[in-house]
Design a protein around this motif. Sequence first.
Motif: not given
Length: 297
Positions: A206-212, A251-252, A272-276
């Motif tokens: 979700a974070l990788f795709q800029d989602l919440d 949650a969403n 999967r890779r977390n950009t944060h």
Amino acid sequence: ENSISHGLASRVWRFVRYSNAMYGRKLRAEELPFLQQLPKKLQDDLKVEVYGPIVLHHPVFQGCHQVAPNAIKKILRKGVTEVTLKSGQELRAIYEEKATTSKKHAHRCEVKRLLFVIFGTLEYHCDDSEDHEAKVVQGEWALEGALWLENPTIEGRFIAAAGGCDLLLLSAEVFLNVAKENHELLARLKKYANLFTQLYNDEREALFQDLDGDVLVNDPATIDELASACFLGATDERSSRQLLEALLHEANNEQDSDDNEEKEPDSPDNGRRNTHTGASCGNRPASPTSISRTRTS
């Protein structure tokens, strides 16, 4: 011994108690040197009674306590450390530096401990900016992945907010070694480890795709659901994957009637890779003698 008058000693103690009460802090063991003179058995018993309520805030440890209370006592006696940070001070005791020649991954560290905030606020900064990505307040925890993920790493930094903070650090190595001594407990923790791994990968995606997404994967309600599934048998009618999907939809606020349809559990995607945080995740099957852990790099 130093001929200090009773009146002055009383004033000093009164100031210490008032100062801690004003800031909401409790006295730490290190601030009472005479405790170090107690027999080790008494010191261990104090650890259990003082740190037990803090650790039992986490639903998994509540479940562990119900199944194997002596195991929790052993973890508290051998695997916890209390740390105090001043305002703006970075927490370094939770991880070990990983050698890297990449400027992009200069802060990459391997996490070794789960942390609980006893007092104050701890901020998580994903880079060198002053803006924090997430925060952990009194009664909350972070870095649970240290217990379930193989070689978990973070690239961000944990820094004490204004006023400083007191933390309790729990060793992942001690926790796992104690868990392996109890077969009933180990079976339940294996189940939870698989659920947490799936949740972790979903949040990273979700974070990788800029989602919440939950950058620290420490939402109490979600973790409570996962723990209940393992210690109360809440997944009898739903697969582990369905439970996770339902939690994420709730949650969403995106759950609909199709979420309850039965289906075979899917395997979490690898790589999967977390950009944060810059953490790559991939699943590894549970071995017969150890808790399933996700390999990260």
